[in-house]
Design a protein around this motif. Sequence first.
Motif, short mmCIF file in Angstrom:
data_model
loop_
_atom_site.label_atom_id
_atom_site.label_comp_id
_atom_site.label_asym_id
_atom_site.label_seq_id
_atom_site.Cartn_x
_atom_site.Cartn_y
_atom_site.Cartn_z
N MET A 81 0.86 -1.18 0.00
CA MET A 81 0.00 0.00 0.00
C MET A 81 0.90 1.23 0.00
N ALA A 82 0.56 2.22 -0.79
CA ALA A 82 1.36 3.43 -0.92
C ALA A 82 1.23 4.31 0.32
N LEU A 83 2.21 5.18 0.49
CA LEU A 83 2.24 6.09 1.63
C LEU A 83 0.96 6.91 1.72
N PHE A 84 0.54 7.48 0.61
CA PHE A 84 -0.66 8.31 0.60
C PHE A 84 -1.88 7.51 1.06
N ASP A 85 -2.00 6.29 0.60
CA ASP A 85 -3.14 5.45 1.00
C ASP A 85 -3.11 5.15 2.49
N ASN A 86 -1.91 4.93 3.03
CA ASN A 86 -1.79 4.67 4.46
C ASN A 86 -2.16 5.92 5.27
#
Length: 107
Positions: A1-6
């Motif tokens: 999962m990408a940083l933005f999604d987290n």
Amino acid sequence: MALFDNVKKFAKLRGMNLQEVAIKSGLSKNTLYKWKDYKPSDPYILAVAKTLGVTYEELTGTAKETTPTKIDLGAALDDSDDVIMTFDGKPIPDEDKELIKRLLRGK
């Protein structure tokens, strides 16, 4: 999962939107939206992680690599005069130390 999604996921879990998270982290209100396309430097990630109450690793989806500590039990047992060995906070008797030595040596 990408940083933005987290960041989005943890913000939602904390009942905040991305603009609130950014402001509480000392960033401009739309900064986090830019994180979709690039990874910011660590101080910014750490500030957001602190605001969200998570670790850097949880936020970035990375795991710290740890190197296990290597202990030479044989050497420690051979130098048992200088080593205090305990089990459950109690000193191990000398005869038990000898038994442990034999077991570790496979004898």
